[in-house]
Scaffold this active site. Sequence first.
Site, PDB file in Angstrom:
ATOM      1  N   CYS A 108       0.898  -1.154   0.000  1.00 26.22           N
ATOM      2  CA  CYS A 108       0.000   0.000   0.000  1.00 26.22           C
ATOM      3  C   CYS A 108       0.932   1.198   0.000  1.00 26.22           C
ATOM      4  O   CYS A 108       1.602   1.456   1.002  1.00 26.22           O
ATOM      5  CB  CYS A 108      -0.909   0.046   1.224  1.00 26.22           C
ATOM      6  SG  CYS A 108      -1.812   1.611   1.294  1.00 26.22           S
ATOM      7  N   CYS A 111      -0.347   4.095   2.685  1.00 24.75           N
ATOM      8  CA  CYS A 111      -0.353   3.869   4.139  1.00 24.75           C
ATOM      9  C   CYS A 111      -0.132   2.397   4.416  1.00 24.75           C
ATOM     10  O   CYS A 111       0.983   1.913   4.270  1.00 24.75           O
ATOM     11  CB  CYS A 111      -1.609   4.418   4.801  1.00 24.75           C
ATOM     12  SG  CYS A 111      -3.145   3.883   4.059  1.00 24.75           S
TER      13      CYS A 111
END
Length: 210
Positions: A108, A111
């Site tokens: 990701c 985050c």
Amino acid sequence: MAHDDHSHGAPDPHERLTSRVKAIESLLVEKGLLDPAAMAKMIDMYESRIGPRNGAKAVARAWTDADYRHRLLSDATAALAELGFTGMQGEEVIVVENTPDVHNLIVCTLCSCYPWPTLGLPPNWYKSPAYRSRAVIDPRGVLREFGVEVPDSTEVRVWDSNSELRYMVLPQRPNGAEGLSEAELAELVTRDSMIGVGFPAPVSGQGASS
Ligand code: FE
């Protein structure tokens, strides 16, 4: 790979939650109500033991049941729900399959989006800025650091999870696993193999030179 849907303009709910949890943790440690070592042990349990066992069961099912494998690859959210693996941070999941031609890697970039119902809590390195940026820029270099050598003839695909859609890898079944039961196969499935930074454990007596 598009990250347009990532709702990170607003304060990230994960990060807000993380700050709150950290504040509570410090308070409890300060008051002597929480032992940091016990806490670390518990986190490890959810990160690498309890959490990813669900994903491992789905992988083992896909390895032994061709119809299930097909459902898992065509509609992972529904196929995982068949096994009861639903819930927060797992509302929409896509499973990508490793083959001799393609190695998939999950990240990701913004985050730490991660399929909680199947993999548990994301490990710290998954949330680190270094992994998040380098997985995209230099995936083979990152894989090498995890001890994963992918031959040049194998394409490496990087999948960027986001708050709407989370990815999980269906690793290749290890050699020599033909006679194993589904439960025995699930034991071989590591968390890292479902992120794409590792392989399943070798079948005893096969592969690894120990
Ligand atoms: Fe994210």
